[in-house]
Motif scaffolding. Structure first.
Motif, PDB file in Angstrom:
ATOM      1  N   ALA A  25       0.823  -1.208   0.000  1.00 42.09           N
ATOM      2  CA  ALA A  25       0.000   0.000   0.000  1.00 42.09           C
ATOM      3  C   ALA A  25       0.858   1.259   0.000  1.00 42.09           C
ATOM      4  N   ILE A  26       1.935   1.250   0.788  1.00 44.62           N
ATOM      5  CA  ILE A  26       2.749   2.452   0.908  1.00 44.62           C
ATOM      6  C   ILE A  26       3.577   2.693  -0.349  1.00 44.62           C
ATOM      7  N   VAL A  27       4.050   1.615  -0.997  1.00 43.28           N
ATOM      8  CA  VAL A  27       4.820   1.758  -2.239  1.00 43.28           C
ATOM      9  C   VAL A  27       3.909   2.278  -3.351  1.00 43.28           C
ATOM     10  N   VAL A  28       2.700   1.734  -3.443  1.00 38.81           N
ATOM     11  CA  VAL A  28       1.752   2.192  -4.467  1.00 38.81           C
ATOM     12  C   VAL A  28       1.412   3.662  -4.263  1.00 38.81           C
ATOM     13  N   ARG A  29       1.155   4.027  -3.026  1.00 40.49           N
ATOM     14  CA  ARG A  29       0.773   5.419  -2.748  1.00 40.49           C
ATOM     15  C   ARG A  29       1.906   6.384  -3.109  1.00 40.49           C
ATOM     16  N   GLU A  30       3.131   6.061  -2.712  1.00 38.28           N
ATOM     17  CA  GLU A  30       4.269   6.932  -3.027  1.00 38.28           C
ATOM     18  C   GLU A  30       4.505   7.005  -4.536  1.00 38.28           C
ATOM     19  N   SER A  31       4.347   5.879  -5.233  1.00 43.01           N
ATOM     20  CA  SER A  31       4.592   5.840  -6.676  1.00 43.01           C
ATOM     21  C   SER A  31       3.589   6.693  -7.434  1.00 43.01           C
ATOM     22  N   VAL A  32       2.320   6.584  -7.046  1.00 42.94           N
ATOM     23  CA  VAL A  32       1.274   7.344  -7.729  1.00 42.94           C
ATOM     24  C   VAL A  32       1.342   8.823  -7.372  1.00 42.94           C
ATOM     25  N   ALA A  33       1.555   9.108  -6.092  1.00 42.70           N
ATOM     26  CA  ALA A  33       1.528  10.504  -5.634  1.00 42.70           C
ATOM     27  C   ALA A  33       2.794  11.264  -6.001  1.00 42.70           C
ATOM     28  N   ASN A  34       3.968  10.608  -5.909  1.00 46.32           N
ATOM     29  CA  ASN A  34       5.237  11.327  -6.061  1.00 46.32           C
ATOM     30  C   ASN A  34       6.117  10.840  -7.198  1.00 46.32           C
ATOM     31  N   GLY A  35       5.685   9.802  -7.913  1.00 48.72           N
ATOM     32  CA  GLY A  35       6.434   9.369  -9.077  1.00 48.72           C
ATOM     33  C   GLY A  35       7.361   8.185  -8.838  1.00 48.72           C
ATOM     34  N   ARG A  36       8.039   7.784  -9.930  1.00 48.49           N
ATOM     35  CA  ARG A  36       8.856   6.563  -9.914  1.00 48.49           C
ATOM     36  C   ARG A  36      10.005   6.648  -8.920  1.00 48.49           C
ATOM     37  N   ARG A  37      10.663   7.801  -8.863  1.00 47.20           N
ATOM     38  CA  ARG A  37      11.823   7.899  -7.987  1.00 47.20           C
ATOM     39  C   ARG A  37      11.424   7.726  -6.523  1.00 47.20           C
ATOM     40  N   ALA A  38      10.365   8.396  -6.112  1.00 53.49           N
ATOM     41  CA  ALA A  38       9.898   8.266  -4.734  1.00 53.49           C
ATOM     42  C   ALA A  38       9.434   6.835  -4.462  1.00 53.49           C
ATOM     43  N   GLY A  39       8.733   6.235  -5.426  1.00 54.48           N
ATOM     44  CA  GLY A  39       8.276   4.860  -5.258  1.00 54.48           C
ATOM     45  C   GLY A  39       9.431   3.888  -5.137  1.00 54.48           C
ATOM     46  N   THR A  40      10.468   4.120  -5.944  1.00 52.59           N
ATOM     47  CA  THR A  40      11.649   3.247  -5.901  1.00 52.59           C
ATOM     48  C   THR A  40      12.373   3.382  -4.568  1.00 52.59           C
ATOM     49  N   TRP A  41      12.517   4.611  -4.074  1.00 50.85           N
ATOM     50  CA  TRP A  41      13.170   4.815  -2.777  1.00 50.85           C
ATOM     51  C   TRP A  41      12.361   4.193  -1.653  1.00 50.85           C
ATOM     52  N   THR A  42      11.040   4.236  -1.781  1.00 52.91           N
ATOM     53  CA  THR A  42      10.190   3.577  -0.780  1.00 52.91           C
ATOM     54  C   THR A  42      10.427   2.074  -0.811  1.00 52.91           C
ATOM     55  N   ALA A  43      10.510   1.512  -2.022  1.00 49.64           N
ATOM     56  CA  ALA A  43      10.775   0.080  -2.183  1.00 49.64           C
ATOM     57  C   ALA A  43      12.124  -0.294  -1.578  1.00 49.64           C
ATOM     58  N   LEU A  44      13.131   0.541  -1.794  1.00 44.93           N
ATOM     59  CA  LEU A  44      14.454   0.282  -1.219  1.00 44.93           C
ATOM     60  C   LEU A  44      14.409   0.370   0.304  1.00 44.93           C
ATOM     61  N   ALA A 115      10.682   9.188   1.442  1.00 50.52           N
ATOM     62  CA  ALA A 115      10.091   7.951   0.948  1.00 50.52           C
ATOM     63  C   ALA A 115      10.857   6.741   1.464  1.00 50.52           C
ATOM     64  N   PHE A 116      12.186   6.836   1.483  1.00 50.11           N
ATOM     65  CA  PHE A 116      13.003   5.721   1.990  1.00 50.11           C
ATOM     66  C   PHE A 116      12.690   5.449   3.460  1.00 50.11           C
ATOM     67  N   VAL A 117      12.621   6.512   4.242  1.00 51.80           N
ATOM     68  CA  VAL A 117      12.322   6.361   5.671  1.00 51.80           C
ATOM     69  C   VAL A 117      10.938   5.770   5.871  1.00 51.80           C
ATOM     70  N   THR A 118       9.976   6.228   5.065  1.00 46.38           N
ATOM     71  CA  THR A 118       8.612   5.712   5.166  1.00 46.38           C
ATOM     72  C   THR A 118       8.578   4.212   4.905  1.00 46.38           C
ATOM     73  N   GLY A 119       9.246   3.772   3.835  1.00 51.94           N
ATOM     74  CA  GLY A 119       9.299   2.347   3.521  1.00 51.94           C
ATOM     75  C   GLY A 119      10.009   1.548   4.593  1.00 51.94           C
ATOM     76  N   PHE A 120      11.123   2.090   5.089  1.00 50.29           N
ATOM     77  CA  PHE A 120      11.912   1.396   6.107  1.00 50.29           C
ATOM     78  C   PHE A 120      11.128   1.222   7.405  1.00 50.29           C
ATOM     79  N   VAL A 121      10.497   2.295   7.850  1.00 59.43           N
ATOM     80  CA  VAL A 121       9.748   2.246   9.110  1.00 59.43           C
ATOM     81  C   VAL A 121       8.514   1.351   8.977  1.00 59.43           C
ATOM     82  N   THR A 122       7.817   1.456   7.828  1.00 57.78           N
ATOM     83  CA  THR A 122       6.627   0.635   7.624  1.00 57.78           C
ATOM     84  C   THR A 122       6.957  -0.849   7.730  1.00 57.78           C
ATOM     85  N   ASN A 123       8.051  -1.255   7.105  1.00 54.88           N
ATOM     86  CA  ASN A 123       8.436  -2.665   7.162  1.00 54.88           C
ATOM     87  C   ASN A 123       9.081  -3.035   8.500  1.00 54.88           C
ATOM     88  N   GLY A 124       9.972  -2.171   8.981  1.00 52.84           N
ATOM     89  CA  GLY A 124      10.710  -2.487  10.206  1.00 52.84           C
ATOM     90  C   GLY A 124       9.838  -2.607  11.437  1.00 52.84           C
TER      91      GLY A 124
END
Length: 209
Positions: A25-44, A115-124
């Protein structure tokens, strides 16, 4: 390396990572709202969060958490509060102009870090991931497997997770996809917010078994 064991780990992980959850959910939201780079950083960020689970699984801390209702509940409520915070922010989204799809490079740098912090915290902070890795490293993986091999499994899981969500980010950040979502604009953001809030509420009522 025990290839049969590795393939079992890889298959179980594939089934787990492909099922929709907070990370998706968080990767999709970041990708749609902020684009590929933000989505990729969220994924990382999500992929890097895997190392947190691998580390305490190897150290045996996951076993302690699984046996302590207090520690499990603290982790659970912290994660639920974070998802609720993100979800409520999304629910309050307002209509945005189509021009906002083009974000200045300076903002991209800020979004990448956030975006990276969001992805990291969501998973961690996901206690379900805690129990998943605990069961993986205690039931599926033989305790006699050398620690360096187990660490190798962990590295694979982190990289595979990051790659999977990078593909998700690639799909949902396509210009046509984003343009389609931009027509719904804030309604999509609110829908994703509702999903995150629902996940947060569900997580808050998760029981230790």
């Amino acid at each position: 390396m025990n290839w049969a064991e590795f393939l079992t780990v890889a298959l179980i992980h594939l089934l787990a990572v492909a099922s929709p959850g907070p990370d998706f959910a968080i990767v999709v939201r970041e990708s749609v709202a902020n684009g590929r780079r933000a989505g990729t950083w969220t994924a990382l960020g999500v992929g890097t969060g895997i190392f947190v689970h691998v580390a305490y699984s190897l150290l045996g801390i996951g076993l302690i958490v699984s046996q302590s209702i207090l520690l499990f509940n603290m982790l659970k409520w912290l994660a639920a509060a974070y998802l609720l915070y993100i979800g409520i922010k999304a629910l309050r989204a307002r209509p945005a102009a189509p021009s906002n799809l083009e974000t200045p490079s300076g903002a991209l740098e800020r979004n990448a870090r956030a975006a990276f912090v969001t992805g990291f915290v969501t998973n961690g902070l996901n206690p379900k991931a805690t129990l998943f890795f605990l069961s993986l490293f205690t039931v599926v993986i033989d305790p006699h497997t050398p620690h360096w091999v187990q660490a190798g499994y962990g590295a694979y899981l982190a990289v595979a997770t990051a790659l999977w969500f990078c593909l998700v980010a690639l799909l949902f950040s396509q210009r046509r996809v984003r343009a389609g979502f931009s027509r719904m604009g804030h309604w999509f953001d609110r829908a994703m917010g509702a999903v995150l809030v629902a996940l947060g509420v569900k997580l808050a009522f998760t029981q230790l078994r």
